[in-house]
Structure formats: C-alpha cells, structure tokens
Design a protein around this motif. Structure first.
Motif, PDB file in Angstrom:
ATOM      1  N   LYS A 289      36.425  -6.778 -21.579  1.00 48.45           N
ATOM      2  CA  LYS A 289      36.767  -7.572 -22.756  1.00 48.45           C
ATOM      3  C   LYS A 289      36.704  -9.077 -22.527  1.00 48.45           C
ATOM      4  O   LYS A 289      36.121  -9.809 -23.323  1.00 48.45           O
ATOM      5  CB  LYS A 289      38.179  -7.227 -23.235  1.00 48.45           C
ATOM      6  N   ASN A 290      37.371  -9.551 -21.470  1.00 44.12           N
ATOM      7  CA  ASN A 290      37.616 -10.983 -21.377  1.00 44.12           C
ATOM      8  C   ASN A 290      37.106 -11.669 -20.114  1.00 44.12           C
ATOM      9  O   ASN A 290      36.422 -12.686 -20.201  1.00 44.12           O
ATOM     10  CB  ASN A 290      39.126 -11.251 -21.497  1.00 44.12           C
ATOM     11  N   PHE A 291      37.429 -11.139 -18.940  1.00 44.06           N
ATOM     12  CA  PHE A 291      37.143 -11.922 -17.742  1.00 44.06           C
ATOM     13  C   PHE A 291      36.462 -11.162 -16.611  1.00 44.06           C
ATOM     14  O   PHE A 291      35.986 -11.788 -15.656  1.00 44.06           O
ATOM     15  CB  PHE A 291      38.437 -12.559 -17.208  1.00 44.06           C
ATOM     16  N   VAL A 292      36.386  -9.872 -16.646  1.00 43.04           N
ATOM     17  CA  VAL A 292      35.747  -9.121 -15.560  1.00 43.04           C
ATOM     18  C   VAL A 292      34.243  -9.014 -15.813  1.00 43.04           C
ATOM     19  O   VAL A 292      33.814  -8.578 -16.884  1.00 43.04           O
ATOM     20  CB  VAL A 292      36.360  -7.716 -15.421  1.00 43.04           C
ATOM     21  N   ASP A 293      33.458  -9.426 -14.816  1.00 44.96           N
ATOM     22  CA  ASP A 293      32.006  -9.322 -14.885  1.00 44.96           C
ATOM     23  C   ASP A 293      31.603  -7.946 -14.363  1.00 44.96           C
ATOM     24  O   ASP A 293      31.493  -7.726 -13.155  1.00 44.96           O
ATOM     25  CB  ASP A 293      31.367 -10.426 -14.033  1.00 44.96           C
ATOM     26  N   VAL A 294      31.378  -7.019 -15.282  1.00 43.08           N
ATOM     27  CA  VAL A 294      31.086  -5.650 -14.847  1.00 43.08           C
ATOM     28  C   VAL A 294      29.674  -5.501 -14.284  1.00 43.08           C
ATOM     29  O   VAL A 294      29.384  -4.522 -13.599  1.00 43.08           O
ATOM     30  CB  VAL A 294      31.324  -4.628 -15.987  1.00 43.08           C
ATOM     31  N   SER A 295      28.799  -6.483 -14.531  1.00 44.56           N
ATOM     32  CA  SER A 295      27.460  -6.408 -13.932  1.00 44.56           C
ATOM     33  C   SER A 295      27.548  -6.506 -12.411  1.00 44.56           C
ATOM     34  O   SER A 295      26.764  -5.887 -11.691  1.00 44.56           O
ATOM     35  CB  SER A 295      26.552  -7.506 -14.487  1.00 44.56           C
ATOM     36  N   LYS A 296      28.511  -7.276 -11.913  1.00 49.71           N
ATOM     37  CA  LYS A 296      28.696  -7.397 -10.466  1.00 49.71           C
ATOM     38  C   LYS A 296      29.247  -6.092  -9.879  1.00 49.71           C
ATOM     39  O   LYS A 296      28.885  -5.705  -8.766  1.00 49.71           O
ATOM     40  CB  LYS A 296      29.624  -8.563 -10.150  1.00 49.71           C
ATOM     41  N   ILE A 297      30.112  -5.444 -10.628  1.00 51.06           N
ATOM     42  CA  ILE A 297      30.639  -4.149 -10.174  1.00 51.06           C
ATOM     43  C   ILE A 297      29.512  -3.126 -10.124  1.00 51.06           C
ATOM     44  O   ILE A 297      29.353  -2.403  -9.140  1.00 51.06           O
ATOM     45  CB  ILE A 297      31.775  -3.677 -11.098  1.00 51.06           C
ATOM     46  N   ALA A 298      28.720  -3.078 -11.186  1.00 49.74           N
ATOM     47  CA  ALA A 298      27.601  -2.132 -11.221  1.00 49.74           C
ATOM     48  C   ALA A 298      26.610  -2.397 -10.092  1.00 49.74           C
ATOM     49  O   ALA A 298      26.074  -1.466  -9.485  1.00 49.74           O
ATOM     50  CB  ALA A 298      26.907  -2.206 -12.577  1.00 49.74           C
ATOM     51  N   ALA A 299      26.377  -3.678  -9.803  1.00 49.58           N
ATOM     52  CA  ALA A 299      25.416  -4.044  -8.756  1.00 49.58           C
ATOM     53  C   ALA A 299      25.850  -3.524  -7.387  1.00 49.58           C
ATOM     54  O   ALA A 299      25.013  -3.201  -6.543  1.00 49.58           O
ATOM     55  CB  ALA A 299      25.240  -5.556  -8.711  1.00 49.58           C
ATOM     56  N   ALA A 300      27.153  -3.425  -7.180  1.00 56.24           N
ATOM     57  CA  ALA A 300      27.665  -2.905  -5.908  1.00 56.24           C
ATOM     58  C   ALA A 300      27.290  -1.443  -5.704  1.00 56.24           C
ATOM     59  O   ALA A 300      27.312  -0.938  -4.577  1.00 56.24           O
ATOM     60  CB  ALA A 300      29.180  -3.069  -5.846  1.00 56.24           C
ATOM     61  N   PHE A 301      26.926  -0.767  -6.795  1.00 50.21           N
ATOM     62  CA  PHE A 301      26.511   0.644  -6.726  1.00 50.21           C
ATOM     63  C   PHE A 301      25.041   0.788  -7.137  1.00 50.21           C
ATOM     64  O   PHE A 301      24.629   1.818  -7.676  1.00 50.21           O
ATOM     65  CB  PHE A 301      27.412   1.489  -7.624  1.00 50.21           C
ATOM     66  N   ASN A 302      24.270  -0.295  -6.890  1.00 50.00           N
ATOM     67  CA  ASN A 302      22.830  -0.311  -7.188  1.00 50.00           C
ATOM     68  C   ASN A 302      22.534  -0.157  -8.674  1.00 50.00           C
ATOM     69  O   ASN A 302      21.468   0.352  -9.051  1.00 50.00           O
ATOM     70  CB  ASN A 302      22.093   0.770  -6.383  1.00 50.00           C
ATOM     71  N   GLY A 303      23.466  -0.597  -9.505  1.00 54.19           N
ATOM     72  CA  GLY A 303      23.247  -0.604 -10.943  1.00 54.19           C
ATOM     73  C   GLY A 303      23.064  -2.028 -11.437  1.00 54.19           C
ATOM     74  O   GLY A 303      22.722  -2.928 -10.670  1.00 54.19           O
ATOM     75  N   GLY A 304      23.296  -2.232 -12.712  1.00 57.51           N
ATOM     76  CA  GLY A 304      23.140  -3.571 -13.289  1.00 57.51           C
ATOM     77  C   GLY A 304      23.501  -3.590 -14.753  1.00 57.51           C
ATOM     78  O   GLY A 304      24.024  -2.606 -15.289  1.00 57.51           O
ATOM     79  N   GLY A 305      23.181  -4.698 -15.388  1.00 59.46           N
ATOM     80  CA  GLY A 305      23.482  -4.829 -16.806  1.00 59.46           C
ATOM     81  C   GLY A 305      23.911  -6.228 -17.161  1.00 59.46           C
ATOM     82  O   GLY A 305      23.378  -7.215 -16.650  1.00 59.46           O
ATOM     83  N   HIS A 306      24.916  -6.304 -18.012  1.00 60.33           N
ATOM     84  CA  HIS A 306      25.399  -7.575 -18.531  1.00 60.33           C
ATOM     85  C   HIS A 306      26.825  -7.836 -18.059  1.00 60.33           C
ATOM     86  O   HIS A 306      27.477  -6.958 -17.495  1.00 60.33           O
ATOM     87  CB  HIS A 306      25.359  -7.565 -20.056  1.00 60.33           C
ATOM     88  N   VAL A 307      27.310  -9.031 -18.345  1.00 60.46           N
ATOM     89  CA  VAL A 307      28.660  -9.410 -17.935  1.00 60.46           C
ATOM     90  C   VAL A 307      29.703  -8.482 -18.535  1.00 60.46           C
ATOM     91  O   VAL A 307      30.663  -8.072 -17.873  1.00 60.46           O
ATOM     92  CB  VAL A 307      28.951 -10.870 -18.332  1.00 60.46           C
ATOM     93  N   ARG A 308      29.537  -8.103 -19.796  1.00 60.53           N
ATOM     94  CA  ARG A 308      30.523  -7.264 -20.483  1.00 60.53           C
ATOM     95  C   ARG A 308      30.092  -5.808 -20.639  1.00 60.53           C
ATOM     96  O   ARG A 308      30.858  -4.991 -21.133  1.00 60.53           O
ATOM     97  CB  ARG A 308      30.830  -7.848 -21.876  1.00 60.53           C
ATOM     98  N   ALA A 309      28.878  -5.489 -20.253  1.00 57.91           N
ATOM     99  CA  ALA A 309      28.398  -4.104 -20.384  1.00 57.91           C
ATOM    100  C   ALA A 309      27.386  -3.827 -19.286  1.00 57.91           C
ATOM    101  O   ALA A 309      26.368  -4.518 -19.187  1.00 57.91           O
ATOM    102  CB  ALA A 309      27.773  -3.881 -21.749  1.00 57.91           C
ATOM    103  N   ALA A 310      27.663  -2.831 -18.455  1.00 57.11           N
ATOM    104  CA  ALA A 310      26.775  -2.525 -17.334  1.00 57.11           C
ATOM    105  C   ALA A 310      26.889  -1.048 -16.990  1.00 57.11           C
ATOM    106  O   ALA A 310      27.712  -0.316 -17.550  1.00 57.11           O
ATOM    107  CB  ALA A 310      27.120  -3.395 -16.126  1.00 57.11           C
ATOM    108  N   GLY A 311      26.060  -0.619 -16.054  1.00 61.75           N
ATOM    109  CA  GLY A 311      26.080   0.788 -15.670  1.00 61.75           C
ATOM    110  C   GLY A 311      25.543   1.011 -14.277  1.00 61.75           C
ATOM    111  O   GLY A 311      24.854   0.160 -13.703  1.00 61.75           O
ATOM    112  N   CYS A 312      25.872   2.165 -13.711  1.00 61.83           N
ATOM    113  CA  CYS A 312      25.406   2.534 -12.382  1.00 61.83           C
ATOM    114  C   CYS A 312      25.519   4.044 -12.236  1.00 61.83           C
ATOM    115  O   CYS A 312      25.955   4.741 -13.166  1.00 61.83           O
ATOM    116  CB  CYS A 312      26.230   1.827 -11.300  1.00 61.83           C
ATOM    117  N   THR A 313      25.145   4.535 -11.077  1.00 56.58           N
ATOM    118  CA  THR A 313      25.233   5.963 -10.780  1.00 56.58           C
ATOM    119  C   THR A 313      25.933   6.151  -9.441  1.00 56.58           C
ATOM    120  O   THR A 313      25.664   5.406  -8.488  1.00 56.58           O
ATOM    121  CB  THR A 313      23.832   6.596 -10.729  1.00 56.58           C
ATOM    122  N   ILE A 314      26.827   7.128  -9.383  1.00 62.19           N
ATOM    123  CA  ILE A 314      27.464   7.509  -8.126  1.00 62.19           C
ATOM    124  C   ILE A 314      27.144   8.981  -7.864  1.00 62.19           C
ATOM    125  O   ILE A 314      27.337   9.832  -8.742  1.00 62.19           O
ATOM    126  CB  ILE A 314      28.992   7.299  -8.174  1.00 62.19           C
TER     127      ILE A 314
END
Length: 333
Positions: A289-314
């Motif tokens: 919603k406000n301050f977490v950049d989920v694209s960075k989280i997704a990137a840690a699992f070889n995923g990607g996306g946008h600051v507020r919307a991203a995806g990955c696979t485990i």
C-alpha cells in the motif's frame, strides 16, 4: 511521451521496413498483457504486415473477449523465419511465454514494457518506461506517434477497447499508485475513439463465474494476518492449492483477482497471494500500500514487477512457501 520519441521513431522505422512479426507477452495473461499485445497485433495487421500471436499459455475465460477473431498459436505451431520479434509487458526473459528458439531466431527483437525490473538485456530495441501506468499506455503512445507522423488515425474502436482494458486493469480501475494524469488523458482519447467501456467493465468486473465465488470462499478461509515490527503495517496471506481448484472446477489463470483481497484489509501493508501451479511450484503475487517495495522482495526470489505489485515463484510446498515469503517480507520492513 516526448522523452521517448526517438525510440518510438526507431521502432516505427523497423516496423516500416519489416514484413513479418511475432508478438508475445508474459505467462499467466492479464488485461495489460492481452490489451497491449492485441492492440499491437491490430495495428500491424492494419498496416499490411503479416502478424503471428504466439503464447504458450491459456487466456483466462474472463479476458477471452479481448482475443476474439485473433488466432493464438503455440510455439510448436510456429515454424517460420525472417521475422521481427516483439515482446510486450515482459519484465525479463524468463517471463517471455514462447520458446527460446523463437526469440533466438528473430532478425530483430523489440521490447515494449513498463516493469521496474526490466534491464533491457534481451532485446535489440527497448521502449521501457517504468513510470507508465501500463504497457498499453506505451502502445498507445507509439500508435499516437504513428498518427502524428503519418497524419492519419490508426486507433479505431476495437483497438481503443483493447487499450482501455489494459489501462483499466493495470491501474485497478484507476485506484493504484501508478495512475497518473496521463492515464486519464489516455482514457479520454480512447473513449473519444469509441472504446467499448461498458463491455470492458462488464466482462472484467461483473461476470465472475459461480465457481470463482466458491473458491473465493475457500481461499478466504486460509487468510492469515501477521503483525510486523511497524505499527499498523501487517502482512496478510491467502493460499489456493491445486486441490481447491480441482474441487471447484476452475483454472489456474482464472483466480488472480483474489490477490487484492490480501491487501485490501485495514492496517495491512503487504498482501501475499500464493497459488499452486503444480506440486512443488508456488506462484506468489505481492501487493503493498504505502512504503514496502515488493519488487525488491520478488527479485530476491528471481521474480520482479513494480514497487506496489510484483511476483515470483518458490519451489516448495505451499505451506513452506507461505512461511518463507512471509518471514522475508516481515524482515524487509
């Protein structure tokens, strides 16, 4: 749009010189994926080009109206050469939903995309604008540039409808933070070109199947909310297993609209939706919603996306995947 005029003119020059094109997008088709690809398909077709739409995935039933009268091929059905390859809405080569051979054998590769994670390293020409609301906005800009150069109108009612669908879905019906003044300016032009707004809204937002609501009920039963170290910034997660999809007779690509239910809860900062593609392969959608950049989280699992919307696979069980991703999100605060 102005700062990308040179790259748009470069793409239009390649299109003018080319005669055969292969278009594709990312796995798990969504509105922007389909809208941008099929709008480009219609543009190339209207300008006399031979165009092939190749995608190794199924189109969700709720979006199938966008692909009416357009043939979709699988990679195994395409066997040709001397073509220009255009990928749309693909943040990295791992998301491109065709065979490696089709990408490799192209005479030239063009990428049109708005994902923050896109490094532009798998194409010869890149039109990447991470500030754009959608890839449909980039295709819209490209077609408007063509109209400006050629002193003609190329965006008809059908193309406008495709672009409007992608704009609407990727901005969450103009709710998300990627909605900018340019989004409304684009919508204005598309409606002036007779985009079928009512059909788009009804098909996408008002035509869910009974099976969808049945699985939604089960999915909400898996909802877990976890406190973080930041006040009023909780993490919510929902899971959908293969067995749940089989139980309700609904496909893997038919349930992505469950994702916002994880985020749209009071005091939740990050929402996580996990769905089991096959045993041991869990697709994860992240929203904030406000301050977490989920694209960075997704990137840690070889995923990607946008600051507020991203995806990955485990690759793990759905229960372990939930714990792994939730713990990582909590530690990222």
């Amino acid at each position: 749009m102005n700062k990308f005029k040179d790259v748009m003119d470069n793409i239009l020059s390649e299109i003018d010189k080319g005669s055969k094109f292969v278009l594709t997008s990312h796995v798990s088709p969504d509105g922007d994926n389909l809208g941008s690809t099929l709008a480009m398909y219609r543009f190339l077709n209207k300008t006399g080009k031979n165009v092939y739409y190749v995608l190794d995935d199924d189109i969700p039933s709720g979006l199938s109206f966008l692909a009416e009268n357009i043939e979709k091929l699988s990679s195994s059905q395409f066997d040709d050469n001397n073509y220009i390859f255009i990928s749309l809405d693909c943040g990295d080569i791992g998301r491109v939903c065709v065979s490696e051979e089709i990408i490799k054998n192209a005479e030239k590769r063009i990428c049109i995309d708005h994902h923050y994670s896109n490094k532009g390293d798998f194409s010869d020409i890149n039109y990447i604008d991470v500030d754009a609301s959608s890839t449909c906005e980039l295709v819209f800009n490209l077609l408007r540039r063509y109209e400006e150069n050629m002193k003609t109108e190329i965006i008809d009612s059908e193309t406008a409808t495709l672009l409007y669908a992608g704009l609407l879905t990727d901005t969450g019906n103009f709710q998300y933070s990627n909605t900018h003044p340019s989004s409304f300016e684009m919508a204005k032009v598309l409606l002036e070109r007779n985009a079928d707004r009512d059909r788009v809204v009804q098909k996408i937002y008002q035509s869910n199947s009974f099976a969808y609501y049945r699985i939604l009920g089960d999915a909400l039963g898996t909802l877990e909310i976890t406190d973080s170290k930041v006040e009023n910034a909780r993490v919510a997660s929902i899971t959908v297993s293969i067995d749940m999809m089989k139980k309700h007779g609904i496909g893997y690509n038919e349930i992505d609209s469950i994702t916002p239910y994880t985020r749209d809860i009071e005091n939740v900062e990050v929402g996580i939706f996990l769905k089991e593609r096959k045993p041991g392969e869990i697709k994860i959608s992240l929203r904030s919603k406000n301050f977490v950049d989920v694209s960075k989280i997704a990137a840690a699992f070889n995923g990607g996306g946008h600051v507020r919307a991203a995806g990955c696979t485990i690759n793990d069980s759905i229960e372990n995947a939930r714990k792994i991703i939730t713990d990582y999100v909590l530690n990222s605060f």
